[in-house]
Enzyme design. Structure first.
Site, PDB file in Angstrom:
ATOM      1  N   HIS A 148      25.667   7.571  -7.597  1.00 21.41           N
ATOM      2  CA  HIS A 148      26.050   7.748  -6.324  1.00 21.41           C
ATOM      3  C   HIS A 148      27.759   7.658  -6.316  1.00 21.41           C
ATOM      4  O   HIS A 148      28.120   7.294  -5.174  1.00 21.41           O
ATOM      5  CB  HIS A 148      25.494   6.819  -5.447  1.00 21.41           C
ATOM      6  CG  HIS A 148      24.139   6.208  -5.619  1.00 21.41           C
ATOM      7  ND1 HIS A 148      23.043   7.057  -5.141  1.00 21.41           N
ATOM      8  CD2 HIS A 148      23.441   5.665  -6.562  1.00 21.41           C
ATOM      9  CE1 HIS A 148      21.941   6.653  -5.404  1.00 21.41           C
ATOM     10  NE2 HIS A 148      21.942   5.800  -6.525  1.00 21.41           N
TER      11      HIS A 148
ATOM     12  N   SER B 233      51.031  24.834  -4.666  1.00 22.68           N
ATOM     13  CA  SER B 233      50.962  25.215  -3.255  1.00 22.68           C
ATOM     14  C   SER B 233      52.256  25.958  -2.811  1.00 22.68           C
ATOM     15  O   SER B 233      53.215  25.623  -3.082  1.00 22.68           O
ATOM     16  CB  SER B 233      50.732  23.947  -2.324  1.00 22.68           C
ATOM     17  OG  SER B 233      50.931  24.290  -0.994  1.00 22.68           O
TER      18      SER B 233
ATOM     19  N   LYS C 124      52.398  19.665  -5.123  1.00 23.01           N
ATOM     20  CA  LYS C 124      50.924  19.972  -5.413  1.00 23.01           C
ATOM     21  C   LYS C 124      50.756  20.415  -6.887  1.00 23.01           C
ATOM     22  O   LYS C 124      51.659  21.436  -7.282  1.00 23.01           O
ATOM     23  CB  LYS C 124      50.270  20.831  -4.417  1.00 23.01           C
ATOM     24  CG  LYS C 124      50.225  20.074  -2.987  1.00 23.01           C
ATOM     25  CD  LYS C 124      49.418  19.030  -3.057  1.00 23.01           C
ATOM     26  CE  LYS C 124      47.935  19.139  -3.319  1.00 23.01           C
ATOM     27  NZ  LYS C 124      47.209  19.671  -2.295  1.00 23.01           N
TER      28      LYS C 124
ATOM     29  N   GLU D 177      37.929  24.738  -9.946  1.00 28.70           N
ATOM     30  CA  GLU D 177      37.378  24.856  -8.673  1.00 28.70           C
ATOM     31  C   GLU D 177      36.591  26.264  -8.570  1.00 28.70           C
ATOM     32  O   GLU D 177      35.564  26.398  -8.212  1.00 28.70           O
ATOM     33  CB  GLU D 177      38.400  24.812  -7.512  1.00 28.70           C
ATOM     34  CG  GLU D 177      38.673  23.413  -7.339  1.00 28.70           C
ATOM     35  CD  GLU D 177      40.175  23.247  -6.316  1.00 28.70           C
ATOM     36  OE1 GLU D 177      40.205  22.263  -5.557  1.00 28.70           O
ATOM     37  OE2 GLU D 177      40.816  24.329  -6.122  1.00 28.70           O
TER      38      GLU D 177
END
Ligand code: ARG
Length: 458
Positions: free
Chosen positions: A156, A277, A283, A290
């Protein structure tokens, strides 16, 4: 443009129809297999004396030249010819003239395209399998390099129990092994030759299908010509296997993304595999992971598209089936790229071992070991669970570590607790105590690492 079917038509095909039904934009990828299947067809026709040995040799020789051109990338596809079969046929005619007309004997594009696609699929399965194997090897190496690292394991996404990092990396290797098995299984059903089924009914000509199978490396010949031209189960099976594979990669990518976030801080992604970024200069993003995570959506979508396309199609061949190719190719290509980039990414990943130590110093990760301790002393599991639950609540109310509970207090919770309980409260001991078969202790991991090394060497 010369068609393979034009003579009964008086009108010219509407240009919209030509554009709409053309498949050369994607089925050119089958060219190599179309030529190989054609070479085998010409050889078989010659051997069976359906065409002369001389004509057969002439056709085979010209096709071999075309095969080289295709392999070298110098074959020029004519985008105006509707499909790959027409392209090969027309190019052959250009090379050797009228004799070329004898190649398309006792075959149809229906059995030909099914054959081409199965040959392509067989090679692609081998490709994907070797890429999966490489990722497995990389993961095994990564596990071996970090064999001492202990991290919190999650259920979880909450701290559950301490585990060895290598154990989780080997979990991925297991997942990938099942993908290998599914692909191997799909391969068996892919390995059946449709060629010689002709349009749907077989042929009156004395062909030798076993000879074709031998030439083309198929271990079986299809037994029903109607099924042979209508069946695309092999595409669906491969896409199902690839869907599960892409789901596995997506879950791995998600773990890596989490581990690489500052909140976890466990995994160091190499800068060459990160992106930045355009707005926030600080960043360092895990875009590669992804995209791997997102690939699964594409692959599932393709599977669902084809299941839907095939649903309700009457036997046998229907043109709907042409659209199996873009979806199939797209899935294979996105997985192949995903596997490759994932392997390279893992190869240059680092582990922040101080952070691993910090995160796994959470003593609550050992709560279950306390339960087992009481069980070993004769307390019923659920009773022990209740006692330790109360101890956890006690430490949380008082903002204490478990190791800060004094000996008398342990005794109040249960008379079975002795001083040795303190020895249970570290991640190292906790991991080492998980000696059940398949558990996370070091001996098990060492054994599994050496098993995998042997298995993956083959
Ligand atoms: N382009 C077709 C396909 O991919 C080839 C077979 C066409 N056959 C036919 N009878 N129209 O399925």
């Amino acid at each position: 443009m010369a068609k393979l079917w034009g003579s009964r038509f008086k009108k010219k095909t509407n240009s919209l129809v030509e554009k709409f039904s053309s498949s050369i934009g994607y089925d050119y990828k089958l060219a190599k297999y179309d030529v190989l299947a054609s070479i085998a067809q010409a050889q078989m026709l010659g051997k069976a004396r359906i065409i002369s040995v001389r004509d057969s040799a002439r056709i085979v020789q010209a096709l071999r030249v075309m095969l080289k051109q295709i392999e070298q990338g110098s074959f020029v596809f004519d985008k105006k010819a509707e499909d790959v079969h027409t392209n090969i046929q027309n190019a052959l005619k250009k090379k050797i003239g009228q004799v070329a007309k004898k190649l398309h004997t006792a075959r149809s594009r229906n059995d030909l395209v099914a054959t081409d696609l199965r040959m392509y699929a067989k090679e692609e399965i081998r490709n994907q399998k070797s890429k999966i194997k490489y990722l497995q090897l990389v993961l095994v190496e990564f596990a071996k390099k970090n064999i001492k690292v202990i991290i919190p394991g999650f259920t979880h996404l909450q701290h559950a129990q301490a585990i060895s990092l290598a154990h989780q990396l080997l979990a991925y290797v297991e997942m990938l092994e099942r993908d290998q098995q599914r692909l191997s299984d799909a391969y068996k059903r892919c390995d059946v030759l449709p060629l010689g089924s002709a349009a749907l009914a077989g042929t009156t000509l004395p062909i030798n299908r076993n000879y074709l199978a031998k030439l083309l490396g198929f271990s079986k010949v299809s037994a029903n010509s109607i099924d042979a031209v209508s069946d695309r189960d092999f595409v669906l099976e491969i896409l199902s296997a690839l869907s599960i594979l892409s789901m596995h990669l997506s879950r791995m990518a998600e773990d890596f993304i989490l581990w690489a976030s500052p909140e976890f801080g466990l995994l160091e992604l190499d800068e060459s595999f990160c992106t930045g970024s355009s707005l926030m200069p600080q960043k360092r993003n895990p875009d590669v992971l992804e995209l791997i995570r997102a690939n699964a959506g594409t692959v599932y979508g393709n599977l669902l598209a084809l299941l839907t396309t095939f649903k309700g199609l009457p036997l046998s061949y229907n043109r709907d089936m042409q659209l199996d190719k873009p979806a199939f190719f797209n899935s294979l290509e996105s997985l192949s790229a995903g596997l490759e980039v994932f392997s390279e990414l893992v190869k240059c990943c680092g582990i922040n071992s101080n952070q691993a130590l910090m995160l796994s110093s959470d003593e609550l990760l050992c709560a279950t070991d306390l339960v087992d301790y009481l069980v070993r002393k004769g307390v019923a599991f659920q009773e022990a669970h209740k006692i330790v639950g109360k101890i956890v609540a006690f430490t949380q109310e008082r903002k204490l570590f478990l190791s800060e509970i004094p000996p008398e207090k342990w005794k109040q919770f249960s008379g079975r607790f002795e001083k040795d309980v303190y020895g249970l409260l570290n991640a190292q001991a906790s991991v080492e105590a998980k000696r059940s078969f398949g558990g996370t202790c070091l001996v098990n991991i060492k054994r599994e690492l050496s098993n995998w090394k042997k298995r993956l060497k083959k």
